[in-house]
Motif scaffolding. Structure first.
Motif, PDB file in Angstrom:
ATOM      1  N   LEU A 156      75.837  26.835  23.219  1.00 17.89           N
ATOM      2  CA  LEU A 156      76.641  26.987  22.107  1.00 17.89           C
ATOM      3  C   LEU A 156      76.716  28.502  21.620  1.00 17.89           C
ATOM      4  CD1 LEU A 156      75.386  24.175  19.654  1.00 17.89           C
ATOM      5  CD2 LEU A 156      77.518  24.444  20.945  1.00 17.89           C
ATOM      6  N   LEU A 157      75.744  29.245  21.725  1.00 16.04           N
ATOM      7  CA  LEU A 157      75.716  30.727  21.093  1.00 16.04           C
ATOM      8  C   LEU A 157      76.521  31.661  22.113  1.00 16.04           C
ATOM      9  CD1 LEU A 157      72.215  30.936  19.629  1.00 16.04           C
ATOM     10  CD2 LEU A 157      74.239  30.341  18.381  1.00 16.04           C
ATOM     11  N   VAL A 158      76.100  31.467  23.306  1.00 20.06           N
ATOM     12  CA  VAL A 158      76.524  32.614  24.260  1.00 20.06           C
ATOM     13  C   VAL A 158      77.966  32.193  24.497  1.00 20.06           C
ATOM     14  CG1 VAL A 158      76.855  33.271  26.792  1.00 20.06           C
ATOM     15  CG2 VAL A 158      74.475  32.917  25.657  1.00 20.06           C
ATOM     16  N   PRO A 159      78.787  31.242  24.497  1.00 12.58           N
ATOM     17  CA  PRO A 159      80.044  30.933  24.612  1.00 12.58           C
ATOM     18  C   PRO A 159      80.754  31.307  23.431  1.00 12.58           C
ATOM     19  CG  PRO A 159      79.036  28.943  25.356  1.00 12.58           C
ATOM     20  CD  PRO A 159      77.902  29.732  24.797  1.00 12.58           C
ATOM     21  N   GLY A 160      80.215  31.093  22.237  1.00  5.55           N
ATOM     22  CA  GLY A 160      80.753  31.327  20.999  1.00  5.55           C
ATOM     23  C   GLY A 160      80.722  32.753  20.430  1.00  5.55           C
ATOM     24  N   LEU A 161      79.659  33.419  20.854  1.00  2.09           N
ATOM     25  CA  LEU A 161      79.318  34.842  20.216  1.00  2.09           C
ATOM     26  C   LEU A 161      79.253  35.998  21.256  1.00  2.09           C
ATOM     27  CD1 LEU A 161      76.327  33.875  17.650  1.00  2.09           C
ATOM     28  CD2 LEU A 161      78.757  34.414  17.318  1.00  2.09           C
ATOM     29  N   GLY A 162      79.070  35.410  22.646  1.00  4.28           N
ATOM     30  CA  GLY A 162      78.851  36.547  23.443  1.00  4.28           C
ATOM     31  C   GLY A 162      77.312  36.606  23.848  1.00  4.28           C
ATOM     32  N   THR A 163      77.004  37.179  24.802  1.00  2.00           N
ATOM     33  CA  THR A 163      75.495  37.200  25.228  1.00  2.00           C
ATOM     34  C   THR A 163      74.641  38.191  24.311  1.00  2.00           C
ATOM     35  OG1 THR A 163      76.109  36.646  27.586  1.00  2.00           O
ATOM     36  CG2 THR A 163      74.210  37.952  27.191  1.00  2.00           C
ATOM     37  N   PRO A 164      75.068  39.570  24.085  1.00  2.00           N
ATOM     38  CA  PRO A 164      74.070  40.076  23.145  1.00  2.00           C
ATOM     39  C   PRO A 164      73.884  39.500  21.735  1.00  2.00           C
ATOM     40  CG  PRO A 164      75.716  41.531  24.340  1.00  2.00           C
ATOM     41  CD  PRO A 164      76.131  40.301  24.270  1.00  2.00           C
ATOM     42  N   ALA A 165      74.933  39.138  21.368  1.00  2.00           N
ATOM     43  CA  ALA A 165      74.646  38.494  19.671  1.00  2.00           C
ATOM     44  C   ALA A 165      73.963  37.225  20.058  1.00  2.00           C
ATOM     45  CB  ALA A 165      76.008  38.281  19.285  1.00  2.00           C
ATOM     46  N   ALA A 166      74.277  36.417  21.116  1.00  2.00           N
ATOM     47  CA  ALA A 166      73.489  35.018  21.157  1.00  2.00           C
ATOM     48  C   ALA A 166      72.011  35.327  21.397  1.00  2.00           C
ATOM     49  CB  ALA A 166      74.003  34.559  22.155  1.00  2.00           C
ATOM     50  N   LEU A 167      71.832  36.380  22.240  1.00  2.00           N
ATOM     51  CA  LEU A 167      70.309  36.615  22.407  1.00  2.00           C
ATOM     52  C   LEU A 167      69.572  37.158  21.320  1.00  2.00           C
ATOM     53  CD1 LEU A 167      70.524  38.681  25.809  1.00  2.00           C
ATOM     54  CD2 LEU A 167      69.442  36.287  25.504  1.00  2.00           C
ATOM     55  N   VAL A 168      70.146  37.954  20.601  1.00  2.00           N
ATOM     56  CA  VAL A 168      69.414  38.579  19.223  1.00  2.00           C
ATOM     57  C   VAL A 168      69.339  37.319  18.017  1.00  2.00           C
ATOM     58  CG1 VAL A 168      70.032  39.934  17.071  1.00  2.00           C
ATOM     59  CG2 VAL A 168      70.503  40.828  19.150  1.00  2.00           C
ATOM     60  N   LEU A 169      70.431  36.337  18.176  1.00  2.00           N
ATOM     61  CA  LEU A 169      70.270  35.282  17.100  1.00  2.00           C
ATOM     62  C   LEU A 169      69.080  34.502  17.719  1.00  2.00           C
ATOM     63  CD1 LEU A 169      71.270  34.032  14.621  1.00  2.00           C
ATOM     64  CD2 LEU A 169      73.190  33.021  15.925  1.00  2.00           C
ATOM     65  N   SER A 170      69.240  33.943  18.994  1.00  2.00           N
ATOM     66  CA  SER A 170      68.384  33.177  19.480  1.00  2.00           C
ATOM     67  C   SER A 170      66.855  33.725  19.437  1.00  2.00           C
ATOM     68  CB  SER A 170      68.805  32.953  20.928  1.00  2.00           C
ATOM     69  OG  SER A 170      67.928  31.960  21.565  1.00  2.00           O
ATOM     70  N   GLY A 171      66.784  34.778  19.668  1.00  2.00           N
ATOM     71  CA  GLY A 171      65.396  35.486  19.514  1.00  2.00           C
ATOM     72  C   GLY A 171      64.897  35.277  17.952  1.00  2.00           C
ATOM     73  N   LEU A 172      65.802  35.870  17.145  1.00  2.00           N
ATOM     74  CA  LEU A 172      65.255  35.644  15.606  1.00  2.00           C
ATOM     75  C   LEU A 172      65.108  34.148  15.326  1.00  2.00           C
ATOM     76  CD1 LEU A 172      67.859  38.246  13.949  1.00  2.00           C
ATOM     77  CD2 LEU A 172      65.369  38.430  14.291  1.00  2.00           C
ATOM     78  N   LEU A 173      65.929  33.265  15.768  1.00  2.00           N
ATOM     79  CA  LEU A 173      65.772  31.902  15.420  1.00  2.00           C
ATOM     80  C   LEU A 173      64.394  31.393  16.022  1.00  2.00           C
ATOM     81  CD1 LEU A 173      66.781  29.214  14.334  1.00  2.00           C
ATOM     82  CD2 LEU A 173      67.831  28.853  16.463  1.00  2.00           C
ATOM     83  N   LEU A 174      64.209  31.753  17.179  1.00  2.00           N
ATOM     84  CA  LEU A 174      62.673  31.259  17.872  1.00  2.00           C
ATOM     85  C   LEU A 174      61.619  31.928  17.106  1.00  2.00           C
ATOM     86  CD1 LEU A 174      61.291  29.751  20.044  1.00  2.00           C
ATOM     87  CD2 LEU A 174      61.691  31.552  21.470  1.00  2.00           C
ATOM     88  N   SER A 175      61.755  33.179  16.639  1.00  2.00           N
ATOM     89  CA  SER A 175      60.486  33.564  15.982  1.00  2.00           C
ATOM     90  C   SER A 175      60.404  32.984  14.622  1.00  2.00           C
ATOM     91  CB  SER A 175      60.883  35.278  15.729  1.00  2.00           C
ATOM     92  OG  SER A 175      61.119  35.797  16.899  1.00  2.00           O
ATOM     93  N   ALA A 176      61.538  32.703  14.091  1.00  2.00           N
ATOM     94  CA  ALA A 176      61.285  31.948  12.800  1.00  2.00           C
ATOM     95  C   ALA A 176      60.623  30.609  12.889  1.00  2.00           C
ATOM     96  CB  ALA A 176      62.697  31.833  12.125  1.00  2.00           C
ATOM     97  N   LEU A 177      61.012  29.950  14.157  1.00  2.00           N
ATOM     98  CA  LEU A 177      60.425  28.606  14.433  1.00  2.00           C
ATOM     99  C   LEU A 177      59.115  28.679  14.681  1.00  2.00           C
ATOM    100  CD1 LEU A 177      63.357  27.218  16.788  1.00  2.00           C
ATOM    101  CD2 LEU A 177      62.749  26.408  14.271  1.00  2.00           C
ATOM    102  N   ILE A 178      58.710  29.430  15.376  1.00  2.00           N
ATOM    103  CA  ILE A 178      57.330  29.842  15.775  1.00  2.00           C
ATOM    104  C   ILE A 178      56.344  29.922  14.492  1.00  2.00           C
ATOM    105  CG2 ILE A 178      55.608  31.415  16.965  1.00  2.00           C
ATOM    106  CD1 ILE A 178      57.919  31.740  19.063  1.00  2.00           C
ATOM    107  N   ILE A 179      56.807  31.030  13.755  1.00  2.00           N
ATOM    108  CA  ILE A 179      56.157  31.108  12.349  1.00  2.00           C
ATOM    109  C   ILE A 179      56.189  29.916  11.572  1.00  2.00           C
ATOM    110  CG2 ILE A 179      56.111  32.313  10.213  1.00  2.00           C
ATOM    111  CD1 ILE A 179      57.084  34.707  11.922  1.00  2.00           C
TER     112      ILE A 179
END
Length: 133
Positions: free
Chosen positions: A30-53
């Motif tokens: 979803l994120l890469v097709p919708g936002l492009g790779t750089p934005a998707a990586l940042v959003l995904s990384g922030l989401l995963l960090s929040a999930l881990i915490i």
């Protein structure tokens, strides 16, 4: 007590691993097709960090630890497990060391080192959020 905490921490890390896999699937589908790779990586990384915490926050009462050295030990254990998994899985897939280490360069929106920092600090952050530690 130490073995019990270690086994519980391992079980929690397996849950984090499953969330990371689901996060990666979400990113790629979803994120890469919708936002492009750089934005998707940042959003995904922030989401995963929040999930881990969030997982650390929810699991802290089950772990029954609150002292900083114990919290740091669990975080370092999660970091070690993550790195062993990441490099083992990458090598098993036939990736080269330069390919594997590319994730640590912050190029193209990759924030993987921040996710690793969140993983390491998650138990301590969770304890602080709960007023412990």
């Amino acid at each position: 007590m130490v073995i019990t905490v270690a086994l519980k921490a391992l079980a929690i890390w397996v849950g984090i691993l499953l969330l990371a896999v689901a996060n990666g699937a979400l990113r790629e589908s979803l994120l890469v097709p919708g936002l492009g790779t750089p934005a998707a990586l940042v959003l995904s990384g922030l989401l995963l960090s929040a999930l881990i915490i969030g997982v650390a926050y929810l699991s802290l009462p089950w772990l029954q630890i609150s002292h900083a050295p114990q919290l740091c030990a669990v975080g370092l254990g999660w970091l070690a497990l993550t790195l062993v998994f990441e490099f083992s899985f990458g090598l098993w897939q036939g990736k080269s060391w330069p390919e594997l280490l590319e994730a640590y360069t912050f190029r193209g929106g990759n924030v993987w080192p921040l996710v690793l920092a969140a993983t390491t600090l998650a138990p301590y952050i969770a304890a602080k959020l709960r007023g412990q530690g």
